[in-house]
Design a protein around this motif. Structure first.
Motif: not given
Length: 557
Positions: A197, A199, A226, A267, A270, A274-275
């Protein structure tokens, strides 16, 4: 390495034609396999590693054997560990003619220029299989923890903050980001993770991976990384990195050591970026063999008998991640014989099994389970696997298929075995058809098993025993075990997983209840009267055998 470059190299040397090269490249993109594997499949080379002598010959470089390579400390110090990992470079010899190295990607001339500039030395490139170079770098420069530290140090000092999609792609393809993402994947897969994951949050960026059903956090990279890290994953999965408003799906195939690992990528936009979640499908970590599932003997005998019946429906039920697909694949493997035609409809196809025709669901072109099933019935099958009976149409066609002489295997998401019967009726299928076609339902859960290296007996307190409806008087001299935690199990006390099973045999008394639309509680009670072992009882059996803990059984049953 870039597959296109390798194919061009084989075409240029006259080993394959341009049209065959194009076919091979298309096959690589569609299958996700490595170029060496595909060249082997097309019988251009005898085995995947035979691609390296051709590359060495093309570059006019020597092919070296790294298997027993053990360089002195002084040679390793010529390339600092951070630089070695950053560029995937390993020193092999240092003399008057310069520094001889092997590279993870020997076809990238930029790497050689960067190393020349950074080290101020003449560089000679030798050739060795990329996975061996990677393995040796990790082994000789201090393992993943040290590697992660080194690369995070380089990332923190680097300049990241793309203003455009072009800049972002450039950042995502920069050496430190590539090495970092590769290392995260390598570490998670080595720990036998099922999911990875990525996040993003407002002030931090978390990377977690799931092992044996529980999530563990890695050392987090700086929050501003990120975007390039997630973009790198999207580039690897052939996803659109400039589209960050809608969910996307992709696929990555990674060579870890000498095995190929398939990863499904998802994907999700959020609030803070993107998570991205990677589902790891490592065939070598899954034993698709019924005997290896740990089924109790009476259930194992029943399943082996049922999957060999000429018709009927056999359902495996449980929540996501309960191992339903693994059980069904193991069942398919057991009946995959030359005299049996087997078709599967899956969303997605998780593992390729030789001799079985597997069809992926594709909702985008309205290729759903029901449509595939209708086509299956015109393909003269003996046995059919439906990934999941999601709606009344799929369930009705499955029942029809079973009543016309086909064995149908499928899954449902229900809490227990009896719940599957009422779920099928609630969907809108006729009770008499369910009763006529259903042969058996296997409910299952996966619980973590106690680590064998730190397993120790203990006395549970009364409140925990009360939750299991047990009294100290009933227990007698039964022993309970727990894991104290050790390096082998990452101090969790658990290592590996074990199935809990509940089998509902659809016999005549149960069929009468189904036709009468009896609630699942009544069906379950009748089955218990007739000898069914519930999930909780199977959990107790595993607790007493010292395989798992009370907490695990309470959590999943």
């Amino acid at each position: 390495m870039d597959s296109k470059q390798v194919i061009d190299l084989f075409v240029g040397r006259g080993l394959i034609s341009r049209s065959l090269g194009d076919d091979i490249f298309t096959e690589i993109e569609n299958s996700g396999k490595e170029v060496g594997e595909i060249l082997n499949d097309y019988q251009v080379i005898n085995q995947a590693d035979d691609v390296w002598p051709v590359i060495a010959s093309e570059l006019g470089a020597e092919l070296v054997d790294l298997v027993d390579f053990n360089p002195p400390e002084a040679l390793l110090n010529v390339i600092p560990s951070g630089l070695a990992r950053l560029h995937g470079a390993l020193p092999v010899h240092y003399g008057s003619d310069g520094l001889s190295i092997v590279l993870v990607d020997p076809l990238n001339p930029q790497t050689i220029e960067d190393l020349k500039f950074a080290l101020g030395k003449e560089i000679n490139v030798l050739i060795a299989p990329d996975y061996l170079v990677e393995q040796k770098i990790n082994e000789l420069y201090g393992g993943e923890a040290k590697a992660m530290q080194d690369i995070l140090g380089q990332l923190s000092s680097g300049e990241f903050g793309a203003k455009s999609d072009q800049d972002l792609e450039s950042e995502a393809n920069s050496a430190p980001i590539i090495r970092y993402v590769d290392l995260v994947m390598y570490q998670a897969i080595k720990e036998k993770a099922s999911d990875i994951h990525f996040e993003p949050f407002e002030k931090e960026f978390k990377i977690r991976y799931r092992v044996d059903g529980s999530l563990y956090e890695m050392a987090p990279p700086p929050a501003h990384l990120s975007l390039p890290i997630i973009s790198r994953v999207k580039v690897m999965a052939n996803m659109n990195i400039s589209e960050r408003r809608i969910p996307q799906d992709g696929r990555i195939v990674k060579h870890i050591g000498d095995k190929s690992v398939d990863m499904r990528v998802s994907s999700l936009p959020t609030q803070y970026g993107e998570s991205v979640v990677l589902r790891v499908l490592d065939r070598s970590a899954v034993n698709l063999d019924l005997a290896a599932l740990g089924l109790p003997k009476e259930i194992d005998d029943y399943v082996n008998k049922t999957i060999r019946k000429p018709n009927g429906i056999f359902v495996v039920t449980g929540p996501t991640g309960a191992g339903k697909t693994t059980t069904l694949y193991a069942a398919l493997r057991a009946i995959n014989t030359i005299d049996s035609k087997i078709l599967t409809a899956e969303d997605p196809v998780e593992y390729d099994i030789d001799g079985i025709i597997q069809v992926p669901v594709n909702e985008a072109i309205e290729l759903d389970f029901a449509r595939i099933l209708r086509a299956f019935l015109r393909q003269d099958p003996d046995r059919i696997l439906i990934g999941e009976m999601r709606d009344v149409e799929t369930a009705q066609i499955a029942i029809q298929a079973s009543l016309t002489g086909h064995l149908v295997l499928s899954t449902l998401h229900t809490n227990d075995a009896a719940g599957s019967v009422t779920r099928l009726i609630d969907m809108g299928t006729e009770p008499f058809l369910v009763a006529a076609s259903l042969e058996g339902v296997l409910a299952q859960r996966l619980v973590r098993t106690i680590c064998s290296d730190c397993r120790t007996p203990y006395d549970p307190n009364e409140s925990v025993l009360n939750q299991l409806n047990l009294s100290a008087h009933e227990l007698g001299d039964k022993e309970f075990y727990t894991g104290t935690g050790c390096p082998k199990c990452s101090n969790s006390g658990y290592r590996g997983r074990q199935g809990l099973f509940e089998l509902l045999d659809i016999n005549d008394p149960i069929r009468d209840l189904i036709i009468d639309r009896a609630p699942s509680v009544v069906i379950k009670q009748k089955a218990i009267e007739m000898g069914m072992t519930t999930l909780r009882e199977d959990g107790l059996r595993n607790i007493y055998a010292g395989k798992t803990t009370i907490e695990e059984v309470l959590k999943y049953t």
